[in-house]
Design an enzyme around this catalytic site. Structure first.
Site, PDB file in Angstrom:
ATOM      1  N   ASP A 153       0.808  -1.213   0.000  1.00  9.15           N
ATOM      2  CA  ASP A 153       0.000   0.000   0.000  1.00  9.15           C
ATOM      3  C   ASP A 153       0.843   1.264   0.000  1.00  9.15           C
ATOM      4  OD1 ASP A 153      -2.589  -0.645  -0.377  1.00  9.15           O
ATOM      5  OD2 ASP A 153      -3.280  -0.180   1.642  1.00  9.15           O
TER       6      ASP A 153
ATOM      7  N   SER B  84     -10.751  -6.979  10.041  1.00  8.99           N
ATOM      8  CA  SER B  84     -10.858  -8.429  10.190  1.00  8.99           C
ATOM      9  C   SER B  84     -11.787  -8.803  11.341  1.00  8.99           C
ATOM     10  CB  SER B  84      -9.472  -9.039  10.408  1.00  8.99           C
ATOM     11  OG  SER B  84      -8.638  -8.803   9.296  1.00  8.99           O
TER      12      SER B  84
END
Length: 719
Positions: free
Chosen positions: A150, A460
């Site tokens: 990223d 998550s």
């Protein structure tokens, strides 16, 4: 007619032989003792609250001080109730990988590794995680490793190519000698010394020296490249590159030399488009892997959490391929264990007792929380509910986007057989770049109902919660040898920033429409929803801690009694609640392999967290609701400072750089110290020891807990 699932096909084959792939055992006598303790503790807490509230109603006590202390005790009691389902039915699981089907019948596994900043996440460390994943004991043709960068840093792409070259020597070496520690940095360090001694021979030593020499060259090249260029590019097009395609060399390599598919992914990032942090990165990996390898399962790893046991994938398959579990199982979670916390903890297979107890307890209620790393997830569970598997395929373009190849890959997860990936063509790479663009998700349900959710920064954990709400289950495996080892932050500032991020995200969920006590309660078992309720609301303990850190010391200083006389039967109630809590904590620590020192350290950390990061996390949520702050991802610094490492190894608290967090803690500690001194003087002069005994004991206890904090806050004389 509904399509036959991939798992049904496995179930049919497995049921013919009926092998035992795993076992699940309720922990006894822990469960029985815990239930007995719950009853006794509940009676004591009820009596304590009755004493508080009845005295408030009668108006015979100071209203403000007693009202505040009663509020704090109500918060403690509320959180205690939410925590009890963890202790109701704790389970232990074991696996039997030897009973799995042969390698050619195993399903594919995609490994997702995410990194974002080469300065905060050292590139060599990231590559060690990638290498350990590539070297897993799993058929290479059914394994694919994807790195999401990223940061879009040139050094990361360069390092990945260098890692692939080194892997051509490292993987055959590991397979030849059956090496378990397949992270090269760990293997060549003191952590791998015991294993190297066992393998000691002239031939092994000669090869080891060659491989270590190659690894040092690899490290130097990457570190030198990082010195030249390690900047993050936040305005860039997508870039997907296949570093190694194992199908190009299919049939020309022996089994020992085979490498898995290796892919670099840097999704498009533009200042005008929200990039959704790690959830956005994982959703891109889901799409890119769908058109490249399309394995039905994925392993998600933090960039500093390397594979410590090469058999973890096969251990996870003992659950995913179990006929009794596979149709309802979303993920198999492994514990987060850190190699730089305690060597004894690593070799004994022990993690922090509180987390181990909670995860095993929640496993007994229908599934544990997703920890964010070290879990094998069934991709299909991210795309649909358990009971409506074809729901999102009825309007595939509306849900998944316009890519026909991606839609076909999602449909393939539902059918009888998932074809192994073929050699990746240029057209597939072009399609992958399209799937990694900013615009692809527009008008779709990615991040809303498909893939990882964008509604919470704890992607998550929150996505795992939503999967449980959709009927999916999960399991928690705590093996003797840790399957994954990570590097815990040793910097107080980084640790508190990380905890603040967790606290803010969880509290925000608790007060949102997705609250486990409303939304979850109607969609999952009661006890499981209470477990999630504990995670969502546990950081409110900061409010109770602050009240307890202010009210009792001030009342002790001014001689205002908050507790019964030591000669009163009601004093025994307060003493019983305290003793019960301490004994429960001690039992959980000792039964998990800890010691008295472990318990004492947890008490100190609990105090620090309660009035620092947890408090700021709650304030962060208030500011967001008031429109004074926006969601902000805070990347934890993984780079190690040598000076701070030395202090950490000596067990000293280093608050350098964390002054903002320390303001409330410092004020409370100093307030308690001053009030204790003044209160003791007043106690001697007033002769009211019976009334003030409880408050004096409480202040003394807090002071003893605060000694290392004072040592960390007060600079040493002469410096």
């Amino acid at each position: 007619m509904a399509a036959v699932s991939l798992h049904s096909s496995y179930n049919l084959r497995l049921s013919e032989v009926a092998p035992i792939l795993n076992t699940c055992t309720v922990q006894q006598p822990r469960a029985a003792l815990s239930r007995l303790h719950m009853l006794l503790h509940f009676v004591a807490v009820s009596a304590l609250l009755y004493y508080r509230i009845s005295n408030l109603v009668n108006g015979s006590v100071p209203l403000l001080s007693w009202g505040l202390i009663t509020l704090s005790e109500l918060i403690f009691s509320f959180l205690w109730i939410l925590a009890q389902p963890f202790r109701w039915r704790p389970v232990v699981r074991t696996v039997a990988p030897e009973n799995l089907p042969t390698d050619e019948k195993l399903p594919g596994v995609d490994v997702f590794v995410c990194t974002a900043d080469p300065k905060k996440e050292p590139v060599v460390e990231v590559m060690n995680t990638v290498l350990s994943a590539m070297a897993m004991d799993y058929p290479p043709e059914k394994l694919a490793v994807y790195l999401s960068d990223d940061g879009g840093a040139a050094v990361t792409l360069y390092a990945m190519k260098e890692a692939c070259v080194f892997a051509e020597s490292w993987l055959p070496f590991c397979r030849k000698y059956g090496i378990k520690t397949r992270c090269p940095e760990a293997f060549f360090s003191s952590f791998g010394e015991a294993e190297r001694d066992v393998l000691e021979s002239d031939e092994f030593k000669e090869e080891e020296d060659k491989i270590e020499s190659k690894y040092e060259v690899f490290k130097r090249n990457v570190e030198k490249a990082a010195e030249i260029e390690d900047s993050v590019n936040d305005d860039r097009p997508p870039h997907v590159e296949v570093i190694y395609d194992n199908k190009k060399n299919a049939g020309t390599m022996d089994d020992r030399s085979k490498l898995p598919l290796l892919v670099y992914v840097s999704r498009e990032k533009r200042p005008s488009h929200p990039h959704r942090f790690k959830a956005g990165a994982l959703n891109v990996l889901l799409r890119v892997s769908g058109v490249m390898s399309n394995a039905p399962y994925a392993l998600v790893l933090d960039c500093d959490m390397y594979c410590n046991d090469p058999t973890s994938a096969k251990q996870a398959m003992c659950f995913h391929l179990d006929p009794q579990l596979s149709d309802s199982l979303s993920l198999a979670q492994f514990p987060q264990i850190f190699y730089n916390v305690s060597k004894n903890d690593i070799y004994d297979g022990q993690a922090r007792s509180s987390f181990k107890t909670k995860y095993q307890g929640m496993d007994g209620q229908g599934g544990t929380v997703c920890a964010g790393t070290g879990y094998y997830i069934r991709k299909k569970a991210l795309f649909c509910s358990r009971y409506q598997e074809d729901e999102y395929l009825q309007e595939p373009e509306k849900n998944f986007g316009s890519s026909k190849k991606l839609i076909n890959s999602v449909q393939a997860l539902n059918i009888n057989y998932v074809k192994e990936h073929e050699m990746i063509s240029d057209s597939i790479v072009v399609e992958a770049n399209k799937l990694a663009s900013c615009a692809y998700e527009h008008g779709t349900k990615w991040g809303k109902e498909i893939g990882y959710s964008y509604d919470c920064l704890l992607e998550s954990t929150f996505t795992g919660y939503l999967m449980h709400c959709k009927g999916w289950k999960s399991v928690y495996l705590y093996p003797d040898r840790p399957c994954f080892l990570g590097c815990a932050t040793i910097d107080m500032k980084d640790a508190l920033v990380q905890l603040m991020k967790w606290a803010s995200g969880l509290v925000q969920v608790g007060f949102s429409r997705f609250s486990p006590l409303t939304y979850g309660l109607s969609r999952m078992p009661l006890l499981q929803s209470l477990c999630y309720g504990y995670f969502a609301f546990s950081h409110l303990i900061s409010v109770a801690c602050v009240l307890y850190g202010i009210v009792p010391p001030l009342c002790f200083f001014y001689g205002i009694p908050l507790y019964p006389k030591v000669t009163s039967p009601w004093f025994a109630t307060f003493a019983a609640v305290y003793a019960s809590s301490v004994l429960q904590h001690l039992y959980e620590v000792v039964s998990s392999g800890g010691s008295m020192r472990t318990m004492w350290n947890e008490q100190r950390i609990w105090l620090i967290k309660g009035v620092t990061a947890c408090l700021f996390g709650c304030l962060d949520v208030l500011m967001k609701y008031a429109g004074m702050a926006k969601a902000n991802f805070r990347l934890t610094n993984k780079a190690v400072d040598q000076e701070k490492l030395e202090k950490y190894e000596k067990g000293k608290f280093d608050f350098q750089g964390a002054k903002m967090f320390m303001i409330p803690l410092t004020m409370l500690v100093l307030l308690n110290l001053g009030c204790f001194i003044g209160g003791v003087k007043g106690l001697i002069a007033g002769g009211n020891a019976a009334e003030m005994f409880g408050q004096g004991l409480l202040s003394l206890y807090v002071l003893v807990l605060s000694l290392p904090i004072l040592e960390g806050l007060v600079p040493k004389i002469g410096k």
